[in-house]
Design an enzyme around this catalytic site. Structure first.
Site, PDB file in Angstrom:
ATOM      1  N   ARG A  57       3.136   0.630  14.426  1.00 57.71           N
ATOM      2  CA  ARG A  57       1.666   0.632  14.382  1.00 57.71           C
ATOM      3  C   ARG A  57       1.111  -0.718  14.819  1.00 57.71           C
ATOM      4  NH1 ARG A  57       0.582   2.159   8.586  1.00 57.71           N
ATOM      5  NH2 ARG A  57      -1.602   2.170   9.153  1.00 57.71           N
TER       6      ARG A  57
ATOM      7  N   ARG B  25       1.607   6.414   1.146  1.00 59.75           N
ATOM      8  CA  ARG B  25       1.383   6.795   2.544  1.00 59.75           C
ATOM      9  C   ARG B  25       2.703   6.802   3.298  1.00 59.75           C
ATOM     10  NH1 ARG B  25      -3.902   4.467   5.525  1.00 59.75           N
ATOM     11  NH2 ARG B  25      -2.471   4.698   7.276  1.00 59.75           N
TER      12      ARG B  25
ATOM     13  N   ARG C 137       0.832  -1.207   0.000  1.00 60.48           N
ATOM     14  CA  ARG C 137       0.000   0.000   0.000  1.00 60.48           C
ATOM     15  C   ARG C 137       0.865   1.256   0.000  1.00 60.48           C
ATOM     16  NH1 ARG C 137      -4.293   0.591   4.761  1.00 60.48           N
ATOM     17  NH2 ARG C 137      -2.543   1.403   5.958  1.00 60.48           N
TER      18      ARG C 137
HETATM   19  P1  AMP Z   1      -5.606   4.470   9.607  1.00 55.60           P
HETATM   20  O1  AMP Z   1      -5.808   5.133   8.283  1.00 55.60           O
HETATM   21  O2  AMP Z   1      -6.894   4.050  10.260  1.00 55.60           O
HETATM   22  O3  AMP Z   1      -4.595   3.360   9.566  1.00 55.60           O
HETATM   23  O4  AMP Z   1      -4.986   5.597  10.587  1.00 55.60           O
HETATM   24  C1  AMP Z   1      -3.756   6.201  10.287  1.00 55.60           C
HETATM   25  C2  AMP Z   1      -3.190   6.861  11.532  1.00 55.60           C
HETATM   26  O5  AMP Z   1      -4.095   7.860  12.017  1.00 55.60           O
HETATM   27  C3  AMP Z   1      -2.964   5.943  12.727  1.00 55.60           C
HETATM   28  O6  AMP Z   1      -1.725   5.240  12.642  1.00 55.60           O
HETATM   29  C4  AMP Z   1      -2.974   6.951  13.878  1.00 55.60           C
HETATM   30  O7  AMP Z   1      -1.769   7.695  13.921  1.00 55.60           O
HETATM   31  C5  AMP Z   1      -4.087   7.909  13.443  1.00 55.60           C
HETATM   32  N1  AMP Z   1      -5.409   7.457  13.929  1.00 55.60           N
HETATM   33  C6  AMP Z   1      -6.468   7.051  13.169  1.00 55.60           C
HETATM   34  N2  AMP Z   1      -7.522   6.722  13.930  1.00 55.60           N
HETATM   35  C7  AMP Z   1      -7.109   6.902  15.216  1.00 55.60           C
HETATM   36  C8  AMP Z   1      -7.733   6.701  16.479  1.00 55.60           C
HETATM   37  N3  AMP Z   1      -8.984   6.245  16.592  1.00 55.60           N
HETATM   38  N4  AMP Z   1      -7.011   7.011  17.592  1.00 55.60           N
HETATM   39  C9  AMP Z   1      -5.754   7.483  17.518  1.00 55.60           C
HETATM   40  N5  AMP Z   1      -5.107   7.683  16.356  1.00 55.60           N
HETATM   41  C10 AMP Z   1      -5.770   7.395  15.215  1.00 55.60           C
END
Ligand code: AMP
Length: 191
Positions: free
Chosen positions: A145, A134, A128
């Site tokens: 992560r 990204r 990805r």
């Molecule tokens: P994602 O696209 O869902 O993988 O989110 C990308 C990044 O956004 C994560 O690695 C966190 O840094 C931040 N993030 C997204 N959702 C949350 C959440 N519910 N709580 C804290 N950080 C978040």
């Protein structure tokens, strides 16, 4: 309003499946990752702060996420359903969500958890990174992560199991097969 949480580690395919579910049922797809990335792209002081946290593969603060989610949910309170993608990610966010929903006479209807083994997750995330550019999909950040997921997010499986809301769904098949399995567990009579 049917409230579905799509749960799983980074790279499990939550985003792809959430979009398909929202399309099928005419629901609203709420991705906290997308909301945060949009804030970063605006280049606001808050966006700059979030960018550093996201690029390190860390979690953005619970308070910020809960207040973002409250305003987004309020905006869509009349919707038939919502799919939450990437939220809640900590126990504090989960209890915050329950509190805000009960204030509006609503509750979580279902939590579907996608299961994919760790090696496949890393491979998917690296792929990805190339496809979507990204900056939080480098090998070191991915590791971070995944650690975060195990430390903070995985305990939510027990939280929702205890409320009899959680179903685990294998996430390693084709996009369409996984989608079909997920749809089988969306019991609309329960909204
Ligand atoms: P994602 O696209 O869902 O993988 O989110 C990308 C990044 O956004 C994560 O690695 C966190 O840094 C931040 N993030 C997204 N959702 C949350 C959440 N519910 N709580 C804290 N950080 C978040």
């Amino acid at each position: 309003m049917y409230i579905l949480i799509l749960f799983g580690p980074p790279g499990a395919g939550k985003g792809t499946q959430a979009i398909k579910i929202a399309q099928k049922f005419s629901w609203i797809h709420i991705s906290t990752g997308d909301i945060l990335r949009a804030e970063v792209n605006k280049g606001t002081p808050l966006g700059r702060q979030i960018k550093t946290i996201m690029e390190a593969g860390k979690l953005v603060s619970d308070n910020l996420l809960i207040s973002i989610m409250e305003s987004v949910l309020l905006r869509h309170i009349g919707a038939e359903g919502v799919v939450l993608d990437g939220f809640p990610r900590t126990l504090t966010q989960a209890t915050g969500l329950d509190d805000m929903l009960s204030r509006h006479g609503k509750k979580v209807n279902k939590v579907l958890s996608l299961k994919v083994d760790e090696k496949e997750l890393t491979e998917r995330l690296l792929k990805r990174a190339v496809e979507q550019g990204r900056t939080d999909d480098t090998e070191e950040v991915i590791r971070h992560r995944l650690v975060n997921y195990h430390q903070h997010t995985r305990p939510l499986i027990e939280y929702y199991k205890g409320r009899d809301l959680l179903t685990e769904v294998p996430g390693s098949g084709s996009v369409d097969d996984v989608f079909d399995s997920l749809c089988r567990y969306i019991n609309l009579g329960n909204s």
